[in-house]
Design a protein around this motif. Structure first.
Motif, PDB file in Angstrom:
ATOM      1  N   CYS A  45       0.849  -1.180   0.000  1.00 61.35           N
ATOM      2  CA  CYS A  45       0.000   0.000   0.000  1.00 61.35           C
ATOM      3  C   CYS A  45       0.889   1.235   0.000  1.00 61.35           C
ATOM      4  CB  CYS A  45      -0.968   0.006   1.169  1.00 61.35           C
ATOM      5  SG  CYS A  45      -0.225   0.221   2.795  1.00 61.35           S
ATOM      6  N   ALA A  46       0.330   2.323  -0.482  1.00 63.15           N
ATOM      7  CA  ALA A  46       1.097   3.550  -0.619  1.00 63.15           C
ATOM      8  C   ALA A  46       0.175   4.748  -0.510  1.00 63.15           C
ATOM      9  CB  ALA A  46       1.826   3.571  -1.958  1.00 63.15           C
ATOM     10  N   VAL A  47       0.749   5.897  -0.149  1.00 63.50           N
ATOM     11  CA  VAL A  47      -0.010   7.131  -0.019  1.00 63.50           C
ATOM     12  C   VAL A  47       0.557   8.180  -0.971  1.00 63.50           C
ATOM     13  CG1 VAL A  47       1.389   7.913   1.945  1.00 63.50           C
ATOM     14  CG2 VAL A  47      -0.871   8.917   1.563  1.00 63.50           C
ATOM     15  N   ASP A  48      -0.336   8.899  -1.604  1.00 60.99           N
ATOM     16  CA  ASP A  48       0.029  10.001  -2.490  1.00 60.99           C
ATOM     17  C   ASP A  48      -0.485  11.278  -1.848  1.00 60.99           C
ATOM     18  OD1 ASP A  48      -0.795  10.859  -5.972  1.00 60.99           O
ATOM     19  OD2 ASP A  48       0.351  11.915  -4.430  1.00 60.99           O
ATOM     20  N   ARG A  49       0.409  12.052  -1.277  1.00 62.80           N
ATOM     21  CA  ARG A  49       0.004  13.277  -0.589  1.00 62.80           C
ATOM     22  C   ARG A  49       0.018  14.486  -1.498  1.00 62.80           C
ATOM     23  NH1 ARG A  49       3.766  13.862   4.394  1.00 62.80           N
ATOM     24  NH2 ARG A  49       5.290  13.623   2.728  1.00 62.80           N
ATOM     25  N   GLY A  50       0.282  14.270  -2.787  1.00 62.64           N
ATOM     26  CA  GLY A  50       0.469  15.407  -3.681  1.00 62.64           C
ATOM     27  C   GLY A  50      -0.698  15.753  -4.573  1.00 62.64           C
ATOM     28  N   ARG A  51      -1.763  14.954  -4.544  1.00 58.35           N
ATOM     29  CA  ARG A  51      -2.876  15.256  -5.432  1.00 58.35           C
ATOM     30  C   ARG A  51      -4.189  14.854  -4.805  1.00 58.35           C
ATOM     31  NH1 ARG A  51      -1.612  14.163 -10.222  1.00 58.35           N
ATOM     32  NH2 ARG A  51       0.592  13.912  -9.809  1.00 58.35           N
ATOM     33  N   TYR A  52      -5.273  15.255  -5.432  1.00 58.84           N
ATOM     34  CA  TYR A  52      -6.622  15.005  -4.894  1.00 58.84           C
ATOM     35  C   TYR A  52      -7.376  13.955  -5.684  1.00 58.84           C
ATOM     36  CZ  TYR A  52      -5.682  19.234  -2.281  1.00 58.84           C
ATOM     37  OH  TYR A  52      -5.120  20.160  -1.453  1.00 58.84           O
ATOM     38  N   TYR A  53      -6.703  13.308  -6.641  1.00 57.72           N
ATOM     39  CA  TYR A  53      -7.340  12.263  -7.417  1.00 57.72           C
ATOM     40  C   TYR A  53      -6.327  11.140  -7.596  1.00 57.72           C
ATOM     41  CZ  TYR A  53      -4.718  14.711 -11.022  1.00 57.72           C
ATOM     42  OH  TYR A  53      -3.725  15.326 -11.719  1.00 57.72           O
ATOM     43  N   PRO A  54      -6.791   9.912  -7.690  1.00 53.65           N
ATOM     44  CA  PRO A  54      -5.859   8.794  -7.761  1.00 53.65           C
ATOM     45  C   PRO A  54      -5.249   8.630  -9.149  1.00 53.65           C
ATOM     46  CG  PRO A  54      -8.099   7.992  -7.828  1.00 53.65           C
ATOM     47  CD  PRO A  54      -8.198   9.463  -7.596  1.00 53.65           C
ATOM     48  N   VAL A  55      -3.985   8.211  -9.170  1.00 54.87           N
ATOM     49  CA  VAL A  55      -3.287   7.913 -10.399  1.00 54.87           C
ATOM     50  C   VAL A  55      -2.599   6.566 -10.264  1.00 54.87           C
ATOM     51  CG1 VAL A  55      -2.934  10.332 -11.008  1.00 54.87           C
ATOM     52  CG2 VAL A  55      -1.195   9.127  -9.651  1.00 54.87           C
ATOM     53  N   MET A  56      -2.179   6.009 -11.382  1.00 52.61           N
ATOM     54  CA  MET A  56      -1.603   4.677 -11.359  1.00 52.61           C
ATOM     55  C   MET A  56      -0.084   4.666 -11.396  1.00 52.61           C
ATOM     56  SD  MET A  56      -2.340   3.319 -15.223  1.00 52.61           S
ATOM     57  CE  MET A  56      -4.102   3.329 -14.979  1.00 52.61           C
ATOM     58  N   TYR A  57       0.539   5.833 -11.316  1.00 56.21           N
ATOM     59  CA  TYR A  57       1.992   5.905 -11.456  1.00 56.21           C
ATOM     60  C   TYR A  57       2.657   5.808 -10.096  1.00 56.21           C
ATOM     61  CZ  TYR A  57       0.108   7.797 -15.739  1.00 56.21           C
ATOM     62  OH  TYR A  57      -0.616   7.964 -16.870  1.00 56.21           O
ATOM     63  N   SER A  58       3.477   4.792  -9.905  1.00 53.02           N
ATOM     64  CA  SER A  58       4.061   4.536  -8.595  1.00 53.02           C
ATOM     65  C   SER A  58       4.945   5.690  -8.124  1.00 53.02           C
ATOM     66  CB  SER A  58       4.865   3.240  -8.613  1.00 53.02           C
ATOM     67  OG  SER A  58       5.917   3.315  -9.555  1.00 53.02           O
ATOM     68  N   TYR A  59       5.569   6.421  -9.048  1.00 50.49           N
ATOM     69  CA  TYR A  59       6.465   7.510  -8.655  1.00 50.49           C
ATOM     70  C   TYR A  59       5.719   8.679  -8.020  1.00 50.49           C
ATOM     71  CZ  TYR A  59       5.110   9.333 -13.270  1.00 50.49           C
ATOM     72  OH  TYR A  59       4.423   9.764 -14.367  1.00 50.49           O
ATOM     73  N   GLU A  60       4.407   8.694  -8.153  1.00 43.96           N
ATOM     74  CA  GLU A  60       3.615   9.758  -7.538  1.00 43.96           C
ATOM     75  C   GLU A  60       3.348   9.493  -6.060  1.00 43.96           C
ATOM     76  OE1 GLU A  60       3.054  12.315 -10.945  1.00 43.96           O
ATOM     77  OE2 GLU A  60       2.886  12.537  -8.777  1.00 43.96           O
ATOM     78  N   TYR A  61       3.562   8.284  -5.601  1.00 47.11           N
ATOM     79  CA  TYR A  61       3.264   7.903  -4.228  1.00 47.11           C
ATOM     80  C   TYR A  61       4.521   8.061  -3.383  1.00 47.11           C
ATOM     81  CZ  TYR A  61      -1.144   6.183  -6.002  1.00 47.11           C
ATOM     82  OH  TYR A  61      -2.382   6.113  -6.585  1.00 47.11           O
ATOM     83  N   ASP A  62       4.382   8.719  -2.241  1.00 44.69           N
ATOM     84  CA  ASP A  62       5.588   9.101  -1.521  1.00 44.69           C
ATOM     85  C   ASP A  62       5.891   8.297  -0.265  1.00 44.69           C
ATOM     86  OD1 ASP A  62       4.231  12.253  -0.149  1.00 44.69           O
ATOM     87  OD2 ASP A  62       3.327  10.300  -0.484  1.00 44.69           O
ATOM     88  N   TYR A  63       4.961   7.501   0.229  1.00 50.82           N
ATOM     89  CA  TYR A  63       5.254   6.582   1.329  1.00 50.82           C
ATOM     90  C   TYR A  63       4.686   5.217   0.996  1.00 50.82           C
ATOM     91  CZ  TYR A  63       7.006  10.202   4.442  1.00 50.82           C
ATOM     92  OH  TYR A  63       7.758  11.201   5.013  1.00 50.82           O
ATOM     93  N   TRP A  64       5.443   4.201   1.391  1.00 52.55           N
ATOM     94  CA  TRP A  64       5.096   2.825   1.073  1.00 52.55           C
ATOM     95  C   TRP A  64       5.205   1.948   2.305  1.00 52.55           C
ATOM     96  CZ3 TRP A  64       4.007   1.180  -3.995  1.00 52.55           C
ATOM     97  CH2 TRP A  64       4.162   2.166  -4.977  1.00 52.55           C
ATOM     98  N   GLY A  65       4.365   0.908   2.328  1.00 52.93           N
ATOM     99  CA  GLY A  65       4.505  -0.101   3.361  1.00 52.93           C
ATOM    100  C   GLY A  65       5.572  -1.113   2.982  1.00 52.93           C
ATOM    101  N   GLN A  66       5.755  -2.095   3.867  1.00 54.95           N
ATOM    102  CA  GLN A  66       6.776  -3.123   3.638  1.00 54.95           C
ATOM    103  C   GLN A  66       6.279  -4.250   2.757  1.00 54.95           C
ATOM    104  OE1 GLN A  66      10.096  -2.938   4.719  1.00 54.95           O
ATOM    105  NE2 GLN A  66       9.358  -0.849   4.979  1.00 54.95           N
ATOM    106  N   GLY A  67       4.994  -4.356   2.584  1.00 54.07           N
ATOM    107  CA  GLY A  67       4.444  -5.368   1.705  1.00 54.07           C
ATOM    108  C   GLY A  67       3.966  -6.614   2.425  1.00 54.07           C
ATOM    109  N   THR A  68       3.043  -7.321   1.787  1.00 52.97           N
ATOM    110  CA  THR A  68       2.549  -8.596   2.291  1.00 52.97           C
ATOM    111  C   THR A  68       2.467  -9.568   1.114  1.00 52.97           C
ATOM    112  OG1 THR A  68       0.790  -9.673   3.589  1.00 52.97           O
ATOM    113  CG2 THR A  68       0.092  -7.963   2.055  1.00 52.97           C
ATOM    114  N   GLN A  69       2.929 -10.789   1.342  1.00 55.54           N
ATOM    115  CA  GLN A  69       3.014 -11.771   0.266  1.00 55.54           C
ATOM    116  C   GLN A  69       1.660 -12.438   0.039  1.00 55.54           C
ATOM    117  OE1 GLN A  69       5.829 -12.879  -1.713  1.00 55.54           O
ATOM    118  NE2 GLN A  69       4.165 -13.902  -2.837  1.00 55.54           N
TER     119      GLN A  69
END
Length: 122
Positions: A93-117
């Motif tokens: 999961c990731a959070v994008d604090r820079g915009r008000y609408y969702p996008v699919m580009y991973s570089y737009e998201y600025d914090y990430w979790g560690q992941g779950t398999q």
């Protein structure tokens, strides 16, 4: 300090369901776009779904996965139904604090979790 903690992954058979959770802290959760991405072995990280006023999905999961959020619990969810072996990946999961609408580009998201398999056997 922003923290995202995923849970709910596991080993399932094709056709089964799983629900992933992402608990957020250190941010005003309700304000921001949240997304799910995944990365399979040997492949690049790819977009799965995102929500922030509207929801968007990758074509490969549309109709099978549902993203949702509980702003009272600061938690993001991904309900995954009709799982296929090709859904096998680490889910982030990731959070994008820079915009008000969702996008699919991973570089737009600025914090990430560690992941779950998530592993789906055939």
């Amino acid at each position: 300090q922003v923290q995202l903690l995923e849970s709910g992954g596991g080993l399932v058979q094709a056709g089964d369901s799983l629900r992933l959770s992402c608990a957020a802290s250190g941010l005003t959760f309700s304000r921001y776009v949240m997304g799910w991405f995944r990365q399979a072995p040997g492949k690049e990280r790819e977009f799965v779904a995102a929500t922030g006023g509207v929801t968007i999905y990758a074509t490969s999961v549309k109709g099978r996965f549902t993203i949702s959020r509980d702003n009272a619990k600061d938690t993001l969810y991904l309900q995954m139904n009709s799982l296929k072996p090709e859904d096998t990946a680490v889910y982030y999961c990731a959070v994008d604090r820079g915009r008000y609408y969702p996008v699919m580009y991973s570089y737009e998201y600025d914090y990430w979790g560690q992941g779950t398999q998530v592993t789906v056997s055939s």
